[in-house]
Write an enzyme that holds these catalytic residues in place. Structure first.
Site, PDB file in Angstrom:
ATOM      1  N   ARG A   1     -10.458  -0.633   6.612  1.00 36.95           N
ATOM      2  CA  ARG A   1      -9.709  -0.183   5.425  1.00 36.95           C
ATOM      3  C   ARG A   1     -10.536   0.781   4.590  1.00 36.95           C
ATOM      4  O   ARG A   1     -10.016   1.762   4.065  1.00 36.95           O
ATOM      5  CB  ARG A   1      -9.275  -1.393   4.589  1.00 36.95           C
ATOM      6  CG  ARG A   1      -8.061  -2.098   5.196  1.00 36.95           C
ATOM      7  CD  ARG A   1      -8.003  -3.563   4.802  1.00 36.95           C
ATOM      8  NE  ARG A   1      -7.691  -3.779   3.406  1.00 36.95           N
ATOM      9  CZ  ARG A   1      -7.932  -4.916   2.762  1.00 36.95           C
ATOM     10  NH1 ARG A   1      -8.505  -5.937   3.392  1.00 36.95           N
ATOM     11  NH2 ARG A   1      -7.609  -5.048   1.496  1.00 36.95           N
TER      12      ARG A   1
ATOM     13  N   ARG B   1      -1.117   7.258   0.495  1.00 38.71           N
ATOM     14  CA  ARG B   1      -2.429   6.905   1.012  1.00 38.71           C
ATOM     15  C   ARG B   1      -2.967   7.978   1.939  1.00 38.71           C
ATOM     16  O   ARG B   1      -4.079   7.841   2.454  1.00 38.71           O
ATOM     17  CB  ARG B   1      -2.306   5.617   1.810  1.00 38.71           C
ATOM     18  CG  ARG B   1      -3.071   4.437   1.243  1.00 38.71           C
ATOM     19  CD  ARG B   1      -2.877   3.313   2.245  1.00 38.71           C
ATOM     20  NE  ARG B   1      -3.646   2.147   1.953  1.00 38.71           N
ATOM     21  CZ  ARG B   1      -3.283   1.189   1.118  1.00 38.71           C
ATOM     22  NH1 ARG B   1      -2.189   1.278   0.434  1.00 38.71           N
ATOM     23  NH2 ARG B   1      -4.046   0.123   0.973  1.00 38.71           N
TER      24      ARG B   1
ATOM     25  N   ARG C   1      -5.750 -13.346   2.337  1.00 35.68           N
ATOM     26  CA  ARG C   1      -4.982 -12.390   3.137  1.00 35.68           C
ATOM     27  C   ARG C   1      -5.627 -12.209   4.506  1.00 35.68           C
ATOM     28  O   ARG C   1      -6.847 -12.178   4.611  1.00 35.68           O
ATOM     29  CB  ARG C   1      -4.920 -11.037   2.418  1.00 35.68           C
ATOM     30  CG  ARG C   1      -3.637 -10.826   1.660  1.00 35.68           C
ATOM     31  CD  ARG C   1      -3.690  -9.628   0.744  1.00 35.68           C
ATOM     32  NE  ARG C   1      -4.061  -8.380   1.396  1.00 35.68           N
ATOM     33  CZ  ARG C   1      -4.116  -7.209   0.770  1.00 35.68           C
ATOM     34  NH1 ARG C   1      -3.828  -7.135  -0.531  1.00 35.68           N
ATOM     35  NH2 ARG C   1      -4.469  -6.117   1.400  1.00 35.68           N
TER      36      ARG C   1
HETATM   37  P1  ADP Z   1      -5.346  -2.875  -0.322  1.00 34.26           P
HETATM   38  O1  ADP Z   1      -5.881  -4.140  -0.898  1.00 34.26           O
HETATM   39  O2  ADP Z   1      -6.090  -2.456   0.916  1.00 34.26           O
HETATM   40  O3  ADP Z   1      -5.206  -1.788  -1.309  1.00 34.26           O
HETATM   41  P2  ADP Z   1      -2.401  -3.024   0.094  1.00 34.26           P
HETATM   42  O4  ADP Z   1      -1.820  -4.326  -0.271  1.00 34.26           O
HETATM   43  O5  ADP Z   1      -2.096  -1.858  -0.774  1.00 34.26           O
HETATM   44  O6  ADP Z   1      -3.958  -3.276   0.270  1.00 34.26           O
HETATM   45  O7  ADP Z   1      -1.980  -2.635   1.595  1.00 34.26           O
HETATM   46  C1  ADP Z   1      -2.220  -3.510   2.669  1.00 34.26           C
HETATM   47  C2  ADP Z   1      -2.023  -2.812   3.988  1.00 34.26           C
HETATM   48  O8  ADP Z   1      -0.664  -2.336   4.110  1.00 34.26           O
HETATM   49  C3  ADP Z   1      -2.876  -1.563   4.219  1.00 34.26           C
HETATM   50  O9  ADP Z   1      -4.169  -1.881   4.671  1.00 34.26           O
HETATM   51  C4  ADP Z   1      -2.026  -0.830   5.276  1.00 34.26           C
HETATM   52  O10 ADP Z   1      -2.159  -1.412   6.533  1.00 34.26           O
HETATM   53  C5  ADP Z   1      -0.607  -1.090   4.798  1.00 34.26           C
HETATM   54  N1  ADP Z   1      -0.172  -0.034   3.850  1.00 34.26           N
HETATM   55  C6  ADP Z   1       0.077  -0.192   2.528  1.00 34.26           C
HETATM   56  N2  ADP Z   1       0.435   0.970   1.953  1.00 34.26           N
HETATM   57  C7  ADP Z   1       0.397   1.905   2.947  1.00 34.26           C
HETATM   58  C8  ADP Z   1       0.645   3.304   2.998  1.00 34.26           C
HETATM   59  N3  ADP Z   1       0.984   3.992   1.895  1.00 34.26           N
HETATM   60  N4  ADP Z   1       0.500   3.927   4.199  1.00 34.26           N
HETATM   61  C9  ADP Z   1       0.167   3.263   5.297  1.00 34.26           C
HETATM   62  N5  ADP Z   1      -0.101   1.949   5.325  1.00 34.26           N
HETATM   63  C10 ADP Z   1       0.016   1.258   4.171  1.00 34.26           C
END
Ligand code: ADP
Ligand code: ZN
Length: 217
Positions: free
Chosen positions: A172, A89, A161
């Protein structure tokens, strides 16, 4: 070999596509978001550390996230392919993955990026409901479960969520454009990048992804 990264802004439909891809190609689904949510639900030290950050829409530190992914990718079930969802990310995460891939014998060879305009992301995320038990994802008007509020797959009660609220979503999206969108150039430079239009509908999108994956196999 299908060592895949699935990327795109929150609400692009990554989770839905990920579930279909892993069923069709029999590779493990590695979702950092799911891993963090699991840690939070279990109350592990990692979960306690990540909870507030995630609920506010922030990003967990690169160090923690990279360590988690390294451990997971090193496991034997990832030897014959994997689907990374939500990682990398940030550019430092992508650099770390680039260094660790060959080290652990699991270099990424395909990046799938699904794009969707902001207004639609907001609409999708505000109507999203998820199953806390099996991870299935629904939408209050676009992808209704057969019985309102109940998961079709496992019967658990659906929830919203904690980070699917207007304020966290704004954070985000800002993080996405500032930290994650630069990965597009990065992976174009690596010659691994494939773009998909996430507005075509989840069935058509899956067909397009399958065509790309079959061509790469
Ligand atoms: P989204 O629906 O925003 O794609 P995810 O389920 O992939 O959500 O991730 C939810 C949260 O988990 C992110 O908003 C972040 O806080 C954390 N997160 C997930 N993957 C990462 C990553 N690769 N680096 C940093 N934080 C992460
Ligand atoms: Zn379920």
């Amino acid at each position: 070999m299908l060592n895949i990264i699935l990327m795109g802004p929150p609400g692009a439909g990554k989770g839905t596509q990920a579930k279909k891809i892993i069923d069709a190609f029999h590779i493990p689904h590695i979702s950092t978001g799911d891993m963090f949510r699991e840690a939070i639900a279990k109350g592990t030290p990692l979960g306690l550390q990540a909870k507030a950050i995630i609920e506010s829409g922030g990003l967990v530190s690169d160090e923690i996230t990279v360590g988690l992914v390294r451990e997971r990718l090193s496991q034997p079930d990832c030897a014959n392919g994997y689907l990374l969802d939500g990682f990398p990310r940030t550019i430092p995460q992508a650099e770390a993955l680039k260094a660790m891939g060959p080290e652990i014998g699991r270099p990424v060879n395909l990046v799938l990026d699904v794009s969707v305009p902001d207004e639609e992301l907001v609409r999708r995320i505000s109507g999203r409901r998820v199953c806390p038990k099996c991870g299935a994802s629904y939408h209050i008007t676009d992808m209704k479960p057969a019985k309102e509020g109940t998961c079709d797959r496992c019967g658990a009660e659906l929830i919203q969520r904690k980070d699917d609220n207007a304020e966290s979503l704004k954070t985000r999206l800002e993080n996405y454009y500032a930290s994650t969108a630069p990965l597009i150039d990065f992976y174009q430079g690596e010659g691994l990048y494939h773009h998909f239009d996430g507005m075509v509908g989840h069935v058509a999108l899956f067909d397009q992804i399958v065509a790309t994956l079959k061509a790469a196999q």
